[in-house]
Scaffold this active site. Structure first.
Site, PDB file in Angstrom:
ATOM      1  N   GLU A  12       4.760  -3.895  12.090  1.00  0.00           N
ATOM      2  CA  GLU A  12       3.703  -2.888  11.953  1.00  0.00           C
ATOM      3  C   GLU A  12       2.559  -3.582  11.245  1.00  0.00           C
ATOM      4  O   GLU A  12       2.656  -3.912  10.057  1.00  0.00           O
ATOM      5  CB  GLU A  12       4.215  -1.672  11.173  1.00  0.00           C
ATOM      6  N   CYS A  16      -3.196   1.349   6.581  1.00  0.00           N
ATOM      7  CA  CYS A  16      -3.320   0.671   7.874  1.00  0.00           C
ATOM      8  C   CYS A  16      -3.897   1.585   8.944  1.00  0.00           C
ATOM      9  O   CYS A  16      -4.735   1.174   9.749  1.00  0.00           O
ATOM     10  CB  CYS A  16      -1.962   0.147   8.329  1.00  0.00           C
ATOM     11  N   ASN A  54       0.786  -1.232   0.000  1.00  0.00           N
ATOM     12  CA  ASN A  54       0.000   0.000   0.000  1.00  0.00           C
ATOM     13  C   ASN A  54       0.824   1.290   0.000  1.00  0.00           C
ATOM     14  O   ASN A  54       0.457   2.272  -0.636  1.00  0.00           O
ATOM     15  CB  ASN A  54      -1.006   0.000   1.153  1.00  0.00           C
TER      16      ASN A  54
END
Length: 480
Positions: free
Chosen positions: A250, A284, A152
């Site tokens: 993450e 996210c 992303n």
């Protein structure tokens, strides 16, 4: 384009000649193929990195700094090329892609400056018996760092991993995302052209999990920096535990945006839309649950619809486009299934809700969402979907916001700063953005989550601590 893996400074095919097809995300046209690494290729790269870490780790910091500064300038020189490639392969709109490449150069320079002023410490002689000793510390490289990159924000997140690893004296092996590896490969070429040794930076591509699993389990890899789903992150931590390597994760999020009754509604709508439209909702830390006070919910929804009516979807390469495509058809269908699941649990879709042109998803508003629904807890929707949950009191808003396994970021919108700070102090997450949405990241701030959203932090203020290890030097009885 015929981009290839980068191993020992060479552009190479897979040893068994297997390839992955790479498609234009928006049009689904085939644009390139890249190698799919074999186990032989991976092990070769690991062995080469063992030599690279010795050369790079003993190079003076000022020399590494010059090389990385040169790399930052080269990235800026290639900004349009890299941004166009990024937009083409993943569907990110071009203005966002240009911004991402610009940030990459900033990240490189920031970590160089931080490293140039990363100091050791000298211990006091407060313990009896140490009066004649001098004890000081130095930072040393870890060795080889494997960097596993998501689709992303591939360039920005790659930079947040490799820039600190490299300036700290580590060799890196990069595993790009399978759907859109091209921009990272091109970045690797630019870095090699500007002074990074071939055995210090290598890029391995594959279609599945072979590269990742092999790097994670190898006893010749000293650290794993992974950004991706919580499910995969848990597997990474489990597999890495056998060799006690450092792991930085993450992971996913289902971030709340709490909008109180005294909020500036126009600001709230702009922030809600910006956070969810950016990157087609594939962020996210984007707001994914909109927790809105019941007294303003009707007007908030009305204004949100008005705003979304003005959002321009289209070709990611057009400068006026605001909403691009999702990464692939599978991702678009997953968002559709998640919306349908939420409707099946009792929510109402009052705007959007459909896939079109294979990889595009309409901005979608879901109302009558209740705290017991999956989307209100742990169902992370990676698309431009707005589930709206009503609340009456701060306690209720906090209970909804914290009622999830995730804890990445959050947003709070209110005119009352005391209320904002109180809310922020009680939210279980890594960062809280006041009068903004959670899709916020400064290159300096410690970025990372609580709970199942990960472990460790990324940012210029902290990552060099993660990418180095402290050694104590003791000069015993050196003083008269």
């Amino acid at each position: 384009m015929f981009l290839k893996m980068l191993v020992d400074g060479e552009k190479v095919q897979a040893s068994d000649n297997k390839v992955i097809e790479i498609y234009n995300s928006a049009t689904q046209e085939l644009i390139d193929t890249v190698p799919s690494a074999s186990l032989e290729d991976i092990n070769k790269a690991i062995q080469i990195a063992q030599e690279g870490k010795k050369i790079w780790g003993t190079m003076p910091l000022h020399e590494r700094s010059k090389i990385l500064h040169r790399c930052a300038s080269a990235i800026e020189e290639h900004q349009e090329e890299l941004a166009t490639l990024l937009s083409t392969e993943m569907g990110k709109v071009i203005k966002e892609a240009l911004s991402e490449i610009s940030v990459v150069a900033q990240i490189f320079r920031g970590f160089v400056e931080k490293a140039n002023h990363l100091y050791g410490e000298t211990m006091t002689d407060n313990q009896p018996g140490t009066e004649k000793d001098i004890i000081f510390t130095r930072r040393e490289p870890l060795g080889v760092v494997a960097c596993i990159i998501p689709f992303n924000f591939p360039m920005e997140l790659c930079a947040h991993k490799i820039a600190p690893a490299l300036i700290a004296g580590n060799a890196v092996i990069i595993k790009p995302p399978a759907d859109n590896p091209l921009t990272i490969i091109r970045l690797g070429e630019i870095l090699l052209e500007n002074g990074i040794p071939g055995n210090v930076l290598q890029i391995l591509t594959d279609e599945g999990s072979l590269v990742g699993r092999t790097l994670v389990s190898s006893n010749q890899i000293d650290a794993i920096s992974f950004t991706g789903s919580t499910e995969v992150g848990v597997s990474v931590a489990q597999d890495a535990a056998a060799t006690l390597k450092r792991v930085f994760l993450e992971l996913g999020g289902n971030d709340p945006l709490i909008i109180y009754q005294d909020a500036d509604l126009d600001l709230a709508v702009r922030e809600a839309a910006a956070g969810r439209i950016q990157n087609a909702g594939q962020t996210c830390c984007a707001p994914k649950r909109f927790i809105v006070h019941h007294s303003i919910k009707p007007l908030f929804v009305e204004k949100l619809i008005e705003h979304l009516n003005q959002v321009k979807a289209g070709s990611p390469l057009e400068e006026s486009t605001e909403l691009g495509s999702l990464i692939n058809p599978k991702a678009a269908l997953k968002v559709k299934r998640q919306v349908e699941l939420t409707i099946g649990q009792g929510a109402a879709c009052i705007y959007g809700g459909n896939v079109y042109d294979t990889t595009y998803f309409e901005p979608t508003i879901l109302v009558d969402v209740t705290p017991d629904m999956d989307v209100a807890k742990d169902l992370e929707i990676f698309g431009p979907v707005f589930p709206i949950i009503e609340f009456d009191t701060m306690e209720e808003a906090l209970e909804i916001a914290n009622g999830t396994q995730y804890g990445l970021q959050a947003g709070v919108i209110t005119a009352d700063m005391k209320k904002a700070i109180t809310t922020a102090s009680r939210l279980q997450c890594g960062s809280v953005i006041i009068n903004g949405n959670g899709a916020y990241r400064s290159i300096d701030m410690p970025f990372g989550g609580f709970k199942m959203s990960g472990m460790g932090r990324e940012g210029i203020s902290c990552t060099l601590d993660e990418m180095t290890q402290t050694k104590s030097y003791v000069m015993k009885a050196i003083l008269d």
